[in-house]
Design a protein around this motif. Sequence first.
Motif, PDB file in Angstrom:
ATOM      1  N   GLN A 117       0.698  -0.865   0.328  1.00 20.25           N
ATOM      2  CA  GLN A 117       0.136  -0.118   0.206  1.00 20.25           C
ATOM      3  C   GLN A 117       0.841   1.632  -0.018  1.00 20.25           C
ATOM      4  O   GLN A 117       0.135   2.090  -0.441  1.00 20.25           O
ATOM      5  N   SER A 118       2.053   1.166   0.436  1.00 19.77           N
ATOM      6  CA  SER A 118       3.106   2.705   0.379  1.00 19.77           C
ATOM      7  C   SER A 118       3.256   2.553  -0.502  1.00 19.77           C
ATOM      8  O   SER A 118       4.050   3.354  -1.141  1.00 19.77           O
ATOM      9  N   GLU A 119       3.457   1.702  -1.681  1.00 16.83           N
ATOM     10  CA  GLU A 119       4.106   0.894  -3.316  1.00 16.83           C
ATOM     11  C   GLU A 119       5.216   1.534  -3.181  1.00 16.83           C
ATOM     12  O   GLU A 119       5.803   1.423  -3.903  1.00 16.83           O
ATOM     13  N   TYR A 120       5.999   0.322  -2.419  1.00 16.34           N
ATOM     14  CA  TYR A 120       7.257   0.435  -2.351  1.00 16.34           C
ATOM     15  C   TYR A 120       7.746  -0.973  -3.427  1.00 16.34           C
ATOM     16  O   TYR A 120       6.571  -1.583  -4.253  1.00 16.34           O
ATOM     17  N   SER A 121       8.885  -0.953  -4.090  1.00 21.24           N
ATOM     18  CA  SER A 121       9.052  -1.784  -5.244  1.00 21.24           C
ATOM     19  C   SER A 121       8.639  -3.453  -5.120  1.00 21.24           C
ATOM     20  O   SER A 121       9.109  -3.860  -3.532  1.00 21.24           O
ATOM     21  N   GLN A 122       8.823  -4.473  -5.861  1.00 19.96           N
ATOM     22  CA  GLN A 122       8.571  -5.841  -4.895  1.00 19.96           C
ATOM     23  C   GLN A 122       9.580  -5.982  -4.119  1.00 19.96           C
ATOM     24  O   GLN A 122       9.783  -7.143  -3.671  1.00 19.96           O
ATOM     25  N   ASP A 123      10.719  -6.063  -5.104  1.00 21.43           N
ATOM     26  CA  ASP A 123      12.043  -6.718  -4.576  1.00 21.43           C
ATOM     27  C   ASP A 123      12.313  -5.656  -3.074  1.00 21.43           C
ATOM     28  O   ASP A 123      12.874  -6.573  -2.375  1.00 21.43           O
ATOM     29  N   VAL A 124      12.216  -4.252  -2.941  1.00 22.66           N
ATOM     30  CA  VAL A 124      12.249  -4.153  -1.372  1.00 22.66           C
ATOM     31  C   VAL A 124      10.964  -5.426  -0.735  1.00 22.66           C
ATOM     32  O   VAL A 124      11.481  -5.696   0.385  1.00 22.66           O
TER      33      VAL A 124
END
Length: 329
Positions: free
Chosen positions: A282-289
């Motif tokens: 929901q915070s729009e972090y990348s999938q890798d992170v």
Amino acid sequence: MKKLILFSLICLASIAARAQESGIKGTWTGKLNVFGNELTLVFHFDGEDCTLDSPDQGIKGVPAKLERTETGIKVAVPSINAIYEGVNMGDSAMGTFKQHGQSFPLTLKPGSMKRNRPQTPAPPYPYQTQEVSFNNGDAVLKGTLVMPENASSQTPVLLMVTGSGLQNRDEEFFEHKPFAVIADALARQGIATLRYDDRGFGESTGDLVNVTTEDFKNDALAGVEFLRKQFKRVGILGHSEGGTIGLMLAAEGKVDFVISLAGMVVSAEKTLMEQNRWTLQQSEYSQDVIDRYCTALESLFDELKAEHRAARPICDISLRWTCLTVWAK
């Protein structure tokens, strides 16, 4: 060009004059647009003192330092590394809120924000309430016993147990009071309830440093035993972690029935992993992170299990696991 410059200087002089004449006093409110989400901020100005509220985050009374400028105000909030600078326009203050290198436009206007909470019970009530307390060791738990009309020892009663995180007896969140609303509805249907402040919060006392879910379960058990002195049929109504506690007490045969509101339907480890993954998405972090963070978190959980340590959930986002479970003997 000269006319334009002269006009601008006149406007600035006028603004400065109004700032010095009227100043900013009392309560002023504005809304930040933070990456598409609105966040209400409330400033309380009292002479040279100032405090900041963030009602949407349940935060009140953050100390701030007010400084008058030639055209308006500057408010520093050291504890959150934030600064607001605004130009006093008389009926508003237009400026910028800066925090951690980010800048957001913020316009303040006089007045406080009043939330509409029509569901919150208001007197007169068609039932009786009584302030009570019970003990679990050194912890003193204080709460409100709600008794329907014509209540007797045969009246069913529910001990209301909150979710993870410090909660008052109403499980108040952003000025919503769900436990008060539920207790009111149950009393009108002839069911008694006891809701209490969590240990170390509100009017209750108790250690919070080394506390585990087992300790919270024993707090609830003390409440059940308190109710047994007056009622024949005693159950638990628990939300989230409170639902888990209710089922733990049911497994031990300590209660007659359980209502679990959004209690866990998988292990605490899996619930926490999913909650953290959902929050990061929901915070729009990348999938890798997200994957790297969750892998590190999983390793931490493995270490905790290896050391046989009990860890209480630190977040309580129950949306992914919302369910209603009712159990009775």
